[in-house]
Write a protein that holds these residues in place. Structure first.
Motif, mmCIF file in Angstrom:
data_model
loop_
_atom_site.group_PDB
_atom_site.id
_atom_site.type_symbol
_atom_site.label_atom_id
_atom_site.label_comp_id
_atom_site.label_asym_id
_atom_site.label_seq_id
_atom_site.Cartn_x
_atom_site.Cartn_y
_atom_site.Cartn_z
ATOM 1 N N ARG B 37 0.938 -1.226 -0.032
ATOM 2 C CA ARG B 37 0.030 0.011 0.081
ATOM 3 C C ARG B 37 0.779 1.351 -0.138
ATOM 4 N NH1 ARG B 37 -4.783 1.089 4.538
ATOM 5 N NH2 ARG B 37 -5.419 3.272 3.792
ATOM 6 N N LYS B 66 -10.072 -7.546 7.007
ATOM 7 C CA LYS B 66 -10.584 -6.251 6.174
ATOM 8 C C LYS B 66 -9.755 -6.573 4.707
ATOM 9 C CE LYS B 66 -10.997 -1.421 6.168
ATOM 10 N NZ LYS B 66 -12.195 -1.682 5.642
ATOM 11 N N PHE B 67 -8.649 -6.968 4.706
ATOM 12 C CA PHE B 67 -7.959 -7.123 3.422
ATOM 13 C C PHE B 67 -7.958 -8.639 3.115
ATOM 14 C CE2 PHE B 67 -7.025 -2.941 2.923
ATOM 15 C CZ PHE B 67 -6.936 -2.318 4.301
ATOM 16 N N VAL B 81 -10.553 -5.456 -0.573
ATOM 17 C CA VAL B 81 -10.954 -4.705 0.666
ATOM 18 C C VAL B 81 -12.238 -4.557 0.975
ATOM 19 C CG1 VAL B 81 -10.584 -2.314 1.420
ATOM 20 C CG2 VAL B 81 -9.196 -3.206 -0.179
ATOM 21 N N ALA B 84 -15.138 -1.182 2.674
ATOM 22 C CA ALA B 84 -14.045 -0.037 2.631
ATOM 23 C C ALA B 84 -14.574 1.439 3.151
ATOM 24 C CB ALA B 84 -13.842 0.344 0.945
ATOM 25 N N GLU B 87 -10.529 6.246 4.754
ATOM 26 C CA GLU B 87 -9.180 5.901 5.176
ATOM 27 C C GLU B 87 -8.574 4.656 4.518
ATOM 28 O OE1 GLU B 87 -11.792 5.799 7.374
ATOM 29 O OE2 GLU B 87 -11.702 4.131 8.694
ATOM 30 N N ASP B 88 -9.369 3.996 3.779
ATOM 31 C CA ASP B 88 -8.523 2.914 2.921
ATOM 32 C C ASP B 88 -8.214 3.452 1.558
ATOM 33 O OD1 ASP B 88 -11.127 0.676 4.164
ATOM 34 O OD2 ASP B 88 -9.364 0.916 5.099
ATOM 35 N N SER B 89 -8.576 4.412 1.235
ATOM 36 C CA SER B 89 -8.277 5.179 -0.163
ATOM 37 C C SER B 89 -6.713 5.152 -0.005
ATOM 38 C CB SER B 89 -8.947 6.521 -0.307
ATOM 39 O OG SER B 89 -10.290 6.545 -0.100
ATOM 40 N N SER B 90 -6.291 4.624 -1.031
ATOM 41 C CA SER B 90 -4.795 4.541 -1.338
ATOM 42 C C SER B 90 -4.283 3.900 -2.790
ATOM 43 C CB SER B 90 -4.269 3.535 -0.150
ATOM 44 O OG SER B 90 -2.867 3.955 -0.169
ATOM 45 N N TYR B 92 -2.805 0.643 -4.597
ATOM 46 C CA TYR B 92 -2.262 -0.675 -4.004
ATOM 47 C C TYR B 92 -1.577 -1.382 -5.181
ATOM 48 C CZ TYR B 92 -5.630 -0.253 -0.213
ATOM 49 O OH TYR B 92 -6.311 0.337 1.156
#
Lengths: 113, 114
Positions: B37, B66-67, B81, B84, B87-90, B92
Motif C-alpha cells: 500500500r 479487512k484485506f 478490501v 471499505a 481511510e482505505d483510499s490509497s 495498492y
C-alpha cells in the motif's frame, strides 16, 4: 528489524547538475540492495541493484555502490535530465525473509530545464 | 521480462462496499506475490505475502479480515478490501517474485472510497 532510510525530498536540480540521493540501511545478515524509480503515474521499475559488499550497480547513467562499512547505498548521477524527474526508492531484501522487500520512504526528484 | 498486470487500474466506490483487486503474472508462474500500500508521497508499506495454495502472511498491524487475499493459482492473486472506508483510499501495488533478485511490480490500483 531491517530498515532503510533515505534523504528527504523533494530534491530540485537544474538540468546537467550532479545528483546524490543518500540511502543507509540496517539489516542482520547480508542483504541485497536496490534502487527503484517511479515515474509520474507509473508503477515501480528496478533501476539498479547490488547483491554483495563493494558491488556497484549501474543503469541509465545512475550508479550506487554497496558499502558495508558505512551500511550505505547512495544513488549518484553525473548529469541529470528533465526526464529523470521521478520518485526514487532505496530498498533491501534479506535472504532469510522469503523475498520481502523493505523500502525507504522515497525521494522525489524534480529536474528543471 | 515478466509482465505483471493489475485490474482495475482505478476504482471509486462508496463507503461500506467491498472492492476486489486482481494481480496477474503474465509471463511466468509465481508461487509468491506481495501486496503493498502506498500513501501519497510516502513509501510502500508491505501488507501481506500471498502464497499460492495457502493462507497469506500478513504484516503486523494489517487487518486480515479487512484485506482478504486469495492466491488461487500460480498467476493470479486477489486483494479484497472489505467494507471499505475513506481511510482505505490509497494506491495498492502487487509485486511478483521469481527469486530474491527478480522482482516485478504491477502498475498499481488507485482506490478512492467516498
Amino acid at each position: 528489524g531491517d530498515s532503510v532510510t533515505q534523504m528527504e525530498g523533494p530534491v530540485t536540480l537544474s538540468e546537467e547538475a550532479f545528483l546524490t540521493i543518500n540511502c543507509t540501511y540496517t539489516a542482520t545478515g547480508y542483504p541485497s540492495l536496490f534502487w527503484y524509480v517511479q515515474y509520474p503515474g507509473e508503477g515501480l521499475q528496478l533501476l539498479l541493484k547490488a547483491t554483495k559488499a563493494d558491488d556497484k550497480g549501474s543503469n541509465k547513467g545512475f550508479e550506487a555502490t554497496y558499502r558495508k562499512e558505512t551500511t550505505s547505498f547512495h544513488l549518484e548521477k553525473g548529469s541529470v535530465q528533465v526526464s529523470d524527474s521521478a520518485v526514487y526508492f532505496c530498498a533491501l531484501s534479506a535472504g532469510n525473509q522469503g523475498g520481502k522487500l523493505i523500502f525507504g520512504q522515497g525521494t522525489e526528484l524534480s529536474v528543471k530545464p | 521480462g515478466a509482465v505483471v498486470s493489475q485490474h482495475p487500474s482505478r476504482v471509486i466506490c462508496k463507503s461500506g462496499t467491498s472492492v476486489k483487486i486482481e494481480c496477474r503474472s503474465l509471463d511466468f508462474q509465481a508461487t509468491t506475490m506481495f501486496w503493498y500500500r502506498q500513501f501519497p508521497k510516502k513509501s510502500l508499506m508491505l501488507m501481506a505475502t500471498s502464497n499460492e495454495g495457502s493462507k497469506a502472511t500478513y504484516e503486523q498491524g494489517v487487518e486480515k479480515d479487512k484485506f482478504l487475499i486469495n492466491h488461487a493459482s500460480l498467476t493470479l492473486s486477489t486483494l479484497t478490501v472489505t467494507s471499505a472506508h475513506p481511510e482505505d483510499s490509497s494506491f495498492y501495488i502487487c509485486r511478483v517474485s521469481s527469486g530474491i533478485d527478480e522482482q516485478f511490480f504491477g502498475p498499481g490500483t488507485r482506490l478512492t472510497v467516498l
